[in-house]
Design an enzyme around this catalytic site. Structure first.
Site, short mmCIF file in Angstrom:
data_model
loop_
_atom_site.label_atom_id
_atom_site.label_comp_id
_atom_site.label_asym_id
_atom_site.label_seq_id
_atom_site.Cartn_x
_atom_site.Cartn_y
_atom_site.Cartn_z
N GLU A 95 32.66 -0.17 15.02
CA GLU A 95 33.67 0.06 14.26
C GLU A 95 33.78 -1.03 12.96
OE1 GLU A 95 34.97 2.89 13.69
OE2 GLU A 95 35.08 3.56 15.69
N ARG A 99 32.50 -0.45 9.13
CA ARG A 99 33.73 -0.17 7.99
C ARG A 99 33.92 -1.58 7.30
NH1 ARG A 99 38.08 3.92 10.40
NH2 ARG A 99 37.06 4.42 12.30
N ASP A 228 25.53 10.57 17.67
CA ASP A 228 25.31 10.81 16.02
C ASP A 228 24.57 9.90 15.32
OD1 ASP A 228 27.73 9.38 16.20
OD2 ASP A 228 29.00 10.78 15.32
N GLU A 362 32.61 14.82 7.74
CA GLU A 362 31.31 15.35 7.90
C GLU A 362 30.77 16.60 7.44
OE1 GLU A 362 33.36 14.30 10.46
OE2 GLU A 362 32.54 12.34 10.81
C1 DMJ Z 1 33.66 7.41 10.54
O1 DMJ Z 1 34.11 6.03 11.09
C2 DMJ Z 1 32.19 7.51 10.68
O2 DMJ Z 1 31.72 8.60 9.84
C3 DMJ Z 1 31.55 7.56 11.97
O3 DMJ Z 1 30.17 7.68 12.00
C4 DMJ Z 1 32.21 8.80 12.79
N1 DMJ Z 1 33.46 8.73 12.86
C5 DMJ Z 1 34.21 8.61 11.68
C6 DMJ Z 1 34.53 9.65 10.63
O4 DMJ Z 1 34.70 10.80 11.30
#
Ligand code: DMJ
Length: 468
Positions: A95, A99, A228, A362
């Protein structure tokens, strides 16, 4: 009110939404990680430990791209004066990387302001102890003061998570590029090496890998949560390398092949979906998170082997349609966290705890990629439907909130304005409604938090040489 105006400009509407989200964050939660828009106060997530200002760092590039100059300036000043990594805190490596490191890198590349480069490298250095494991596969959690790492207690057999350690590559390559220190790139290339050598069940990558033994944990495979962005970063590593990273390319297309064979199915109603795989058995469920894959397939179509370009675009289009259906089949026209294709339903959430929507990007992300790559107007139309739904159900006086049950006629707000709403959802909406030459795909790739990073062109001798 601007929705009632016949002469709206959708890009301008996205900008107004950003202004509402930002102004309220500033008013009620300035300097804290996120905003609680109903109770009008700060929200702290333990994902970032004591590191503060997640919304500011996540929003920097969106403010810049939308030309919100005053806001960008105050955000930059906050970063200069207050963004502090010398805290005794346990953070999520993933995270914080996507971010904070991603947000700072993009802010640097867009604005050229040195402070962002300096802070990105400083934070990258703080993350390095996470790689001190027998295999070099990093821990999920790291105390950035003591340098002690560990994994999530719930993860199978002490494993690290595929989507976490597999989503460091783009940022770490750029950290080496900007600092001149090869250590960052070496760490992520080693992750590659470990993964490429391992035996993969049916060519699939399980979500769990033990960083001590180098063995897979449970054989759960997902293109949604826990898996993912690993797949996303294989493709984007190749694109970001100006298509020189052949290993990334091969791993991506091989993985897509295995996903098509073992996970992608069509419902009796004709909807293509990506199921989850549990030791060979399929769970016919698709997460909101999985919907990013429509955009990924389309983005990767160009390089697809053996004349499969059209097929990958088509796959992207089918996933986009399925995800749109998951929105359209709710009362609020916003998609649930997960939807199923069993027990007589298609693209509908059946469990109460899967009916929420937390401002995730998404589906809109996939619309944006599909629009850019096909120019089929339905993607802008679908994006506009999402804008209307967000305005109707998620917008509140104090910002934007997630929803507990999208099938209900009355909103029950979760009272969190996620930082990714500003970095991703609103940015992708703005791009969907802007011209293609704003952050063109030949020159930029988006990290998994929608932070644009420049393609490192082969002939780019000069590290500052990046197109805007
Ligand atoms: C975000 O922090 C990023 O897109 C991550 O890849 C997946 N979760 C959240 C958004 O849903």
């Amino acid at each position: 009110d601007f929705l009632l105006n016949q002469h709206y400009n959708p890009a301008f509407v996205s900008l107004q939404m950003m202004k509402h989200a930002w102004d309220n964050y500033k008013r009620y939660a300035w300097g804290l990680n996120e905003l609680k828009p109903i109770s009008k106060q700060g929200h702290s997530s333990n994902l970032f430990g004591n590191i503060q200002g997640a919304t500011i760092v996540d929003a920097l590039d969106t403010l810049y791209i939308m030309e919100m100059k005053e806001e960008f300036k105050e955000a930059k000043e906050w970063v200069e004066k207050n963004l502090d990594f010398n805290v005794n805190a346990e953070i999520s490596v993933f995270e914080v990387n996507i971010r904070f490191v991603g947000g700072l890198l993009s802010a640097y590349y867009l604005s050229g302001e040195e402070v962002f480069r300096k802070k990105a490298v400083e934070l990258g250095e703080k993350l390095l102890p996470a790689f001190n494991t027998p295999t070099g596969i990093p821990w999920a959690l790291l105390n950035i003061k003591s340098g002690i790492g560990r994994n999530w207690p719930w993860a199978s057999g002490g494993s690290s998570i595929l989507a976490e350690f597999g989503t460091l590559h783009l940022e770490f390559v750029h950290l080496s590029h900007l600092s001149g220190n090869p250590v960052f790139a070496e760490k992520v290339m080693n992750i590659r090496k470990v993964l490429s050598r391992l035996d993969k069940p049916e060519g699939l990558y399980p979500n769990y890998l033990n960083p001590s033994s180098g063995q897979w944990g449970q054989h759960h495979v997902s293109i949604g949560g826990l898996g993912d962005s690993f797949y996303e970063y294989l493709l984007k590593a190749w694109l970001m390398s100006d298509k020189t990273d052949e290993e990334g390319k091969k791993m991506y297309y091989d993985a897509v092949q295995a996903i098509e064979t073992h996970l992608i199915r069509k419902s009796s109603g004709g909807l293509t979906y990506i199921a989850e795989w549990k030791g060979g058995l399929l769970e016919h469920k698709m997460g909101h998170l999985t919907c990013f894959a429509g955009g990924m397939f389309a983005l990767g179509a160009d390089g697809a082997p053996s004349d499969k370009t059209g097929h990958h675009i088509e796959l992207g289009a089918e996933i986009a349609r399925t995800c749109h259906e998951s929105y359209d089949r709710t009362s609020m026209k916003l998609g649930p966290e997960a939807f199923r294709f069993d027990g007589g339903v298609e693209a509908i959430a059946t469990r109460q705890n899967e009916k929420y929507y937390i401002l995730r990007p998404e589906v809109i992300e996939t619309y944006m990629y599909m629009w850019r790559l096909t120019h089929d107007p339905k993607y802008r139309q679908w994006g506009w439907e999402a804008v209307e739904a967000l305005e109707k159900h998620c917008r509140v006086d104090g910002g934007y909130s997630g929803i507990r049950d999208v099938y209900n006629n009355h909103e029950s707000h979760d009272d969190v304005q996620q930082s990714f709403f500003l970095s991703e959802t609103l940015k992708y909406l703005y791009l969907l409604f802007s011209e293609d030459d704003l952050l063109p795909f030949e020159h930029w790739v988006f990290n998994t938090e929608a932070h644009p990073l420049p393609v490192l062109h082969k002939d780019d001798g000069n590290k500052e040489e990046n197109q805007k």
